[in-house]
Scaffold this motif. Structure first.
Motif, PDB file in Angstrom:
ATOM      1  N   ALA A   1       0.836  -1.205   0.000  1.00  0.00           N
ATOM      2  CA  ALA A   1       0.000   0.000   0.000  1.00  0.00           C
ATOM      3  C   ALA A   1       0.873   1.258   0.000  1.00  0.00           C
ATOM      4  N   LYS A   2       0.405   2.271  -0.687  1.00  0.00           N
ATOM      5  CA  LYS A   2       1.110   3.554  -0.737  1.00  0.00           C
ATOM      6  C   LYS A   2       1.150   4.178   0.653  1.00  0.00           C
ATOM      7  N   ALA A   3       2.124   5.059   0.862  1.00  0.00           N
ATOM      8  CA  ALA A   3       2.256   5.740   2.147  1.00  0.00           C
ATOM      9  C   ALA A   3       0.993   6.555   2.426  1.00  0.00           C
ATOM     10  N   ASP A   4       0.502   6.433   3.647  1.00  0.00           N
ATOM     11  CA  ASP A   4      -0.649   7.220   4.093  1.00  0.00           C
ATOM     12  C   ASP A   4      -0.239   8.020   5.325  1.00  0.00           C
ATOM     13  N   GLN A   5      -1.179   8.709   5.930  1.00  0.00           N
ATOM     14  CA  GLN A   5      -0.856   9.544   7.085  1.00  0.00           C
ATOM     15  C   GLN A   5      -0.287   8.726   8.232  1.00  0.00           C
TER      16      GLN A   5
ATOM     17  N   PHE B   1       1.586   6.065   7.980  1.00  0.00           N
ATOM     18  CA  PHE B   1       2.988   5.796   7.668  1.00  0.00           C
ATOM     19  C   PHE B   1       3.844   7.036   7.928  1.00  0.00           C
TER      20      PHE B   1
END
Length: 130
Positions: free
Chosen positions: A82-86, A88
């Protein structure tokens, strides 16, 4: 896949395993769907207890880097990570804060910090530094 485990390091072996697998993914040496050695096989290959490998694999699974199947074994997550989110970015800041603070105390300049960070980033991404 060959891991370089440092038995003298202060860093736990399971953390070294996790970090090296993630770096292998970042360097595109390990691609989505690639098979990893079984827990027992990797433990035997690098001469460590299989429970240590299992701990690393469970962490990687929990964080979405790998999947563990009874029939297929351990594979790099076939759909990618998964892409970086808050969440991360919060984790990233939490891990970097003490390193930056220690660097400041040790008189590392912001430019030196950024230079080191860029060099590591470039090395992992496979870009030559000029």
């Amino acid at each position: 896949m060959l891991l370089a485990i440092d038995l003298q390091s202060d860093e736990p072996i399971y953390t070294q395993i996790c970090n090296q697998i993630i770096e292998g993914m970042a360097k595109r040496e390990l691609l989505p769907g690639d098979k990893l050695p079984s827990v027992r096989s990797l433990g035997a290959d690098i001469g460590i207890n299989f429970h240590t490998v299992n701990k690393a694999y469970q962490i990687l699974k929990q964080e979405g880097f790998i999947q563990i199947h009874r029939q297929k074994g351990v594979v790099i997550h076939p759909d990618g990570v998964a892409k970086a989110d808050q969440l991360f970015f919060t984790k990233l800041q939490t891990k970097l804060r003490p390193l930056i603070a220690e660097s400041i105390v040790r008189s590392v300049s912001e430019d030196e910090w950024l230079e080191i960070s860029r060099a590591i980033f470039d090395e992992i991404k496979g870009r030559s530094v000029e």
